[in-house]
Scaffold this active site. Structure first.
Site, PDB file in Angstrom:
ATOM      1  N   ASP A  49     -39.998   2.510 -14.562  1.00  0.00           N
ATOM      2  CA  ASP A  49     -39.533   1.183 -15.000  1.00  0.00           C
ATOM      3  C   ASP A  49     -40.413   0.089 -14.400  1.00  0.00           C
ATOM      4  O   ASP A  49     -41.037   0.307 -13.377  1.00  0.00           O
ATOM      5  CB  ASP A  49     -38.105   0.952 -14.488  1.00  0.00           C
ATOM      6  CG  ASP A  49     -37.072   1.444 -15.473  1.00  0.00           C
ATOM      7  OD1 ASP A  49     -37.457   1.892 -16.564  1.00  0.00           O
ATOM      8  OD2 ASP A  49     -35.870   1.369 -15.137  1.00  0.00           O
TER       9      ASP A  49
ATOM     10  N   LYS B 276     -38.434  -2.326 -19.312  1.00  0.00           N
ATOM     11  CA  LYS B 276     -37.464  -2.970 -20.212  1.00  0.00           C
ATOM     12  C   LYS B 276     -37.066  -4.359 -19.704  1.00  0.00           C
ATOM     13  O   LYS B 276     -35.904  -4.713 -19.690  1.00  0.00           O
ATOM     14  CB  LYS B 276     -36.195  -2.114 -20.315  1.00  0.00           C
ATOM     15  CG  LYS B 276     -36.400  -0.886 -21.135  1.00  0.00           C
ATOM     16  CD  LYS B 276     -35.128  -0.367 -21.737  1.00  0.00           C
ATOM     17  CE  LYS B 276     -34.303   0.356 -20.693  1.00  0.00           C
ATOM     18  NZ  LYS B 276     -32.984  -0.156 -20.535  1.00  0.00           N
TER      19      LYS B 276
ATOM     20  N   MET C  54     -29.558 -10.442 -11.781  1.00  0.00           N
ATOM     21  CA  MET C  54     -29.968 -10.999 -13.077  1.00  0.00           C
ATOM     22  C   MET C  54     -29.394 -12.394 -13.295  1.00  0.00           C
ATOM     23  O   MET C  54     -28.982 -12.735 -14.405  1.00  0.00           O
ATOM     24  CB  MET C  54     -29.531 -10.064 -14.227  1.00  0.00           C
ATOM     25  CG  MET C  54     -30.270  -8.742 -14.224  1.00  0.00           C
ATOM     26  SD  MET C  54     -29.629  -7.569 -15.435  1.00  0.00           S
ATOM     27  CE  MET C  54     -28.413  -6.682 -14.462  1.00  0.00           C
TER      28      MET C  54
HETATM   29  N1  SAH Z   1     -30.873  -0.872 -10.389  1.00  0.00           N
HETATM   30  C1  SAH Z   1     -31.396  -2.086  -9.764  1.00  0.00           C
HETATM   31  C2  SAH Z   1     -30.951  -3.341 -10.496  1.00  0.00           C
HETATM   32  C3  SAH Z   1     -31.533  -3.483 -11.889  1.00  0.00           C
HETATM   33  S1  SAH Z   1     -31.049  -4.976 -12.665  1.00  0.00           S
HETATM   34  C4  SAH Z   1     -30.961  -2.110  -8.305  1.00  0.00           C
HETATM   35  O1  SAH Z   1     -30.108  -1.303  -7.904  1.00  0.00           O
HETATM   36  O2  SAH Z   1     -31.484  -2.923  -7.545  1.00  0.00           O
HETATM   37  C5  SAH Z   1     -32.436  -6.007 -12.325  1.00  0.00           C
HETATM   38  C6  SAH Z   1     -32.061  -7.089 -11.337  1.00  0.00           C
HETATM   39  O3  SAH Z   1     -32.049  -6.543 -10.020  1.00  0.00           O
HETATM   40  C7  SAH Z   1     -33.029  -8.252 -11.245  1.00  0.00           C
HETATM   41  O4  SAH Z   1     -32.797  -9.204 -12.262  1.00  0.00           O
HETATM   42  C8  SAH Z   1     -32.709  -8.816  -9.881  1.00  0.00           C
HETATM   43  O5  SAH Z   1     -31.512  -9.561  -9.906  1.00  0.00           O
HETATM   44  C9  SAH Z   1     -32.434  -7.542  -9.103  1.00  0.00           C
HETATM   45  N2  SAH Z   1     -33.621  -7.061  -8.381  1.00  0.00           N
HETATM   46  C10 SAH Z   1     -34.284  -5.914  -8.557  1.00  0.00           C
HETATM   47  N3  SAH Z   1     -35.274  -5.781  -7.653  1.00  0.00           N
HETATM   48  C11 SAH Z   1     -35.237  -6.887  -6.879  1.00  0.00           C
HETATM   49  C12 SAH Z   1     -35.975  -7.345  -5.758  1.00  0.00           C
HETATM   50  N4  SAH Z   1     -36.967  -6.638  -5.226  1.00  0.00           N
HETATM   51  N5  SAH Z   1     -35.615  -8.540  -5.212  1.00  0.00           N
HETATM   52  C13 SAH Z   1     -34.601  -9.252  -5.697  1.00  0.00           C
HETATM   53  N6  SAH Z   1     -33.867  -8.869  -6.749  1.00  0.00           N
HETATM   54  C14 SAH Z   1     -34.174  -7.712  -7.331  1.00  0.00           C
END
Ligand code: SAH
Length: 245
Positions: free
Chosen positions: A35, A56, A168
């Site tokens: 991803d 995505k 998000m």
């Molecule tokens: N499965 C992922 C979340 C996916 S949804 C998890 O458990 O972290 C995608 C959202 O995750 C982004 O819009 C943001 O809000 C958050 N996100 C993912 N990686 C991030 C990072 N390194 N720093 C801050 N927010 C992050």
């Protein structure tokens, strides 16, 4: 012939926050489907594998979910060991279980490997305790982004006494702020915005509900970012002040 799909959490970005199990699965993989929120540096653990990018990101060119699932199935049926690498934890806003069940229903062995989810990584990296004795008895992980336009129970969240971690949320700041204020959350409630949690580019900005929009604009907050909303955000700083006073 290993004929298995691993749905692996790649963690928030820092390659040292990978689990040993994730590293093992990568080492066994014939095919790795990655991803876009996954740090590509971790591909050093699978030099033998064929790597396919299946990002995505919202609003960008994207790979349809159905296509990704069929691709996993095709490789697994060819007897390949497939690793599906997802940012953070596969089951936190990650469709991990959906893919797991779909694979099982198609007769494929699958296993989910935990990753550190971005909200927890960001908080801990910034020394914000999401739970704190006498301050917050729990945490709510929420997303402001819905596919069907339905709304969160903001009233319930505002009254819950738990710390809110919003995923998000960057494009929805105005809505989040308004909904929480309308639900009676105090305007001075502390908020932390954490961008690129755990990566060298990590940035953090503290604000309050009232000033959220102005501060985010000034800070030029960009995705990926999480918001932490709750008393814990200022309480950890206050604790340090008390200790050093
Ligand atoms: N499965 C992922 C979340 C996916 S949804 C998890 O458990 O972290 C995608 C959202 O995750 C982004 O819009 C943001 O809000 C958050 N996100 C993912 N990686 C991030 C990072 N390194 N720093 C801050 N927010 C992050």
């Amino acid at each position: 012939m290993s004929n298995k799909v691993w749905l692996v959490g790649a963690g928030p970005g820092d390659p040292e926050l990978l689990t040993l199990k994730a590293v093992r699965a990568l080492g066994e993989a014939d095919v790795v489907m990655i991803d876009d929120l996954v740090n590509p540096i971790i591909l050093e653990h699978c030099p033998q594998a064929r790597v396919i990018a299946v990002g995505k990101r919202g609003g960008c060119r994207s790979t349809p979910q159905d296509f990704i699932q069929r691709l996993m199935l095709r490789y697994a049926r060819q007897g390949k060991c497939v690793v599906r690498l997802k940012g953070g934890d596969p089951c936190i806003f990650g469709r991990g279980t959906e893919e797991y069940n779909w694979l099982l229903a198609h007769g494929i062995t699958a296993e989910i490997v935990n990753g550190i989810t971005a909200g927890l990584a960001g908080a801990t990296n910034c020394a914000i305790p999401l739970t704190l004795r006498g301050v917050a008895r729990g945490v709510s992980l929420v997303t402001a982004h819905t596919q069907d336009g339905s709304s969160l129970n903001w009233q319930g969240l505002a009254d819950s006494g738990t710390t809110l971690v919003v995923y998000m949320g960057v494009a929805k700041l105005a809505d989040i702020r308004q909904q929480l204020i309308d639900a009676g959350m105090r305007a001075e409630m502390p908020v932390a915005m954490i961008e690129n949690a755990s990566l060298p580019e990590q940035r953090e900005q503290r604000s309050t509900l009232t000033k959220l929009l102005d501060d985010a604009r000034e800070f030029k907050l960009k995705s990926p970012a999480i918001l932490i909303i709750g008393e814990v955000v200022s309480e950890s700083a206050a604790q340090l002040d008390r200790l050093t006073a």
